[in-house]
Design a protein around this motif. Structure first.
Motif, PDB file in Angstrom:
ATOM      1  N   LEU A 256       0.878  -1.201  -0.054  1.00 13.62           N
ATOM      2  CA  LEU A 256       0.016   0.075  -0.075  1.00 13.62           C
ATOM      3  C   LEU A 256       0.826   1.158  -0.051  1.00 13.62           C
ATOM      4  O   LEU A 256       0.638   2.125  -0.536  1.00 13.62           O
ATOM      5  CB  LEU A 256      -0.908  -0.076   0.989  1.00 13.62           C
ATOM      6  N   ALA A 257       1.847   1.183   0.701  1.00 14.19           N
ATOM      7  CA  ALA A 257       2.638   2.318   1.015  1.00 14.19           C
ATOM      8  C   ALA A 257       3.460   2.678  -0.283  1.00 14.19           C
ATOM      9  O   ALA A 257       3.553   4.089  -0.835  1.00 14.19           O
ATOM     10  CB  ALA A 257       3.754   2.152   1.881  1.00 14.19           C
ATOM     11  N   THR A 258       3.804   1.835  -1.388  1.00 13.56           N
ATOM     12  CA  THR A 258       4.201   2.123  -2.729  1.00 13.56           C
ATOM     13  C   THR A 258       3.320   2.943  -3.301  1.00 13.56           C
ATOM     14  O   THR A 258       3.637   3.658  -4.275  1.00 13.56           O
ATOM     15  CB  THR A 258       4.941   0.810  -3.357  1.00 13.56           C
ATOM     16  N   LEU A 259       2.093   2.795  -3.218  1.00 16.98           N
ATOM     17  CA  LEU A 259       0.900   3.386  -4.190  1.00 16.98           C
ATOM     18  C   LEU A 259       0.490   4.591  -3.388  1.00 16.98           C
ATOM     19  O   LEU A 259      -0.588   5.251  -3.746  1.00 16.98           O
ATOM     20  CB  LEU A 259      -0.039   2.550  -4.275  1.00 16.98           C
ATOM     21  N   ASP A 260       0.958   4.987  -2.192  1.00 14.74           N
ATOM     22  CA  ASP A 260       0.361   5.889  -1.366  1.00 14.74           C
ATOM     23  C   ASP A 260      -0.971   5.715  -0.938  1.00 14.74           C
ATOM     24  O   ASP A 260      -1.713   6.813  -0.843  1.00 14.74           O
ATOM     25  CB  ASP A 260       0.605   7.491  -2.005  1.00 14.74           C
ATOM     26  N   CYS A 261      -1.208   4.553  -0.770  1.00 13.18           N
ATOM     27  CA  CYS A 261      -2.606   4.142  -0.157  1.00 13.18           C
ATOM     28  C   CYS A 261      -2.680   3.806   1.107  1.00 13.18           C
ATOM     29  O   CYS A 261      -3.682   3.300   1.736  1.00 13.18           O
ATOM     30  CB  CYS A 261      -3.192   3.202  -1.030  1.00 13.18           C
ATOM     31  N   LEU A 262      -1.556   3.721   1.994  1.00  7.24           N
ATOM     32  CA  LEU A 262      -1.279   3.491   3.267  1.00  7.24           C
ATOM     33  C   LEU A 262      -1.713   4.700   4.065  1.00  7.24           C
ATOM     34  O   LEU A 262      -1.113   5.643   3.929  1.00  7.24           O
ATOM     35  CB  LEU A 262      -0.238   2.870   3.586  1.00  7.24           C
ATOM     36  N   ARG A 263      -2.430   4.492   5.085  1.00  4.43           N
ATOM     37  CA  ARG A 263      -2.552   5.551   6.306  1.00  4.43           C
ATOM     38  C   ARG A 263      -2.571   4.787   7.652  1.00  4.43           C
ATOM     39  O   ARG A 263      -3.549   4.216   8.033  1.00  4.43           O
ATOM     40  CB  ARG A 263      -3.944   6.549   5.942  1.00  4.43           C
ATOM     41  N   LEU A 264      -1.352   4.580   8.071  1.00 10.13           N
ATOM     42  CA  LEU A 264      -1.222   3.879   9.560  1.00 10.13           C
ATOM     43  C   LEU A 264      -0.886   4.984  10.458  1.00 10.13           C
ATOM     44  O   LEU A 264       0.089   5.575  10.415  1.00 10.13           O
ATOM     45  CB  LEU A 264      -0.156   2.982   9.321  1.00 10.13           C
ATOM     46  N   GLY A 265      -1.876   5.054  11.213  1.00  5.83           N
ATOM     47  CA  GLY A 265      -1.912   6.267  12.443  1.00  5.83           C
ATOM     48  C   GLY A 265      -1.471   5.306  13.788  1.00  5.83           C
ATOM     49  O   GLY A 265      -2.325   4.434  14.038  1.00  5.83           O
TER      50      GLY A 265
END
Length: 377
Positions: A256-265
């Motif tokens: 997900l991070a490679t696609l800028d789709c991750l939001r881990l808070g």
């Protein structure tokens, strides 16, 4: 290589006229998928993550590989390029049954269909191919379906026309919020007063008495490995059971991070991670995928305080058009969301196999028994 030779399909006249040159191939490995099929699924990843190649390959390699074999259907158009994919599997404990490539990590399942392609034709082609395979599938099992997905609806309807008796059953509720154009303050002002007062009061008290920090991980530059470690630490300190597949979350976060789709808070209190939330944010929606808080800090409402920060990110930074609260009917979801829809599964039983007929009879008996137990209305 394909499991079966590629063969033209026999369809009804209307579908045949529109797709006389369309064919289906079946593959037993993600590595064997043709480039055009991979490209089709890669193209939708930032809009519909649960239709993407990365999603299905991640799920299979980290959570399903020990108990199933992939069975991947590709519909090719008259140019030979993929126009649709259906990601299925065969579970080792269910011979003769074709299943969706899904499990409890799945939020939604459907065929992946190229934009502009008639989903009714695709559904008819896939259903006809599945019905024509030998040995016959006595059961087709698809889970995590939504009525709002037209591609899924078309395939389900087509199975009923291809020799299967289709039986639908409820699985879960899916709470969501339509929020295009709203700011966080506008949205939060419409929430129940009990929620707003609790979050504001607890937040003031927490920030006054402790050193509080909110950290957000979204790209490979953000030390995703640290974010995942903190998420797992919080998760294992919560009321939830530890993840049965420990490689799933780290691999999912990486992709997900490679696609800028991750939001881990992550919310820290005095340098200790106490709450964590894993969101999947695409161009079409923000999905609240997993969340947890350390039970030792429950009276501080750290989960709700972190939710406020994550919702603010979704509204004011990502400009989310829709927020999806995943699978389940937990009461707290209703305070943050506005609407719900059904997630359902289907079991399609073949009318041409002994086991399929037996299951049709069994399903019919169960329905009648439920009506009797309910009594007259």
């Amino acid at each position: 290589m394909p499991v079966f030779d590629v063969q033209p399909l026999q369809l009804g006249n209307a579908a045949h006229e529109r797709s006389s040159a369309w064919k289906v191939a079946v593959f037993a490995s993600f590595d064997d998928l043709p480039a055009s099929a991979r490209a089709l699924c890669d193209a939708v990843a930032r809009e519909r993550w649960f239709d993407s190649f990365d999603w299905f390959s991640c799920l299979f390699s980290t959570a399903l590989v020990s108990q199933s074999r992939p069975r991947l259907y590709v519909v090719a158009g008259d140019t030979g390029e993929a126009v649709a994919c259906l990601f299925c599997c065969i579970r080792t404990d269910q011979p003769g049954e074709l299943a969706s490539l899904s499990n409890y990590y799945t939020m939604e399942f459907a065929p992946v269909v190229k934009a502009g392609i008639d989903v009714e034709v695709v559904g008819a082609i896939l259903a006809a191919h599945i019905a024509a395979e030998r040995p016959r599938w006595h059961t087709v099992r698809f889970d995590y379906l939504k009525d709002s997905n037209v591609a899924a609806a078309a395939l389900i309807g087509a199975l009923g026309n291809a020799g299967y008796s289709v039986h639908r059953h409820h699985q879960y509720e899916n709470w969501y919020l339509t929020c295009a154009g709203l700011t966080f303050d506008e949205y939060f002002g419409t929430r129940p007063s009990r929620l707003r007062n609790t979050v504001e009061r607890k937040s003031r008290k927490l920030y006054k008495s402790h050193n509080v920090q909110f950290r957000l991980y979204r790209s490979p530059a953000d030390d995703i490995a640290r974010g995942v470690r903190d998420f797992v630490t919080v998760y294992n300190s919560s009321w939830k059971q530890p993840e049965p597949h420990p490689d799933f979350i780290p691999e999912l976060a990486r992709r997900l991070a490679t696609l800028d789709c991750l939001r881990l808070g992550v919310l820290d209190v005095d340098s200790t991670p106490v709450a964590a939330q894993f969101w999947i944010t695409t161009t079409s929606e923000a999905c609240i995928y997993k969340l947890a808080y350390d039970e030792r800090f429950a009276d501080m409402s750290v989960g709700a305080i972190l939710s406020r920060e994550m919702f603010r990110q979704a509204f004011d930074v990502d400009r989310a058009k829709r927020i999806d609260y995943g699978v389940g009917s937990e009461a707290y979801k209703r305070e943050w969301m506005s609407d719900a829809q059904e997630l359902f599964g289907i079991r399609a039983y073949s009318r041409l196999t002994g086991k399929g007929i037996a299951r049709i009879v069994q399903a019919s008996v169960k329905r009648r028994a439920k009506r009797v137990l309910k009594g007259p209305r």
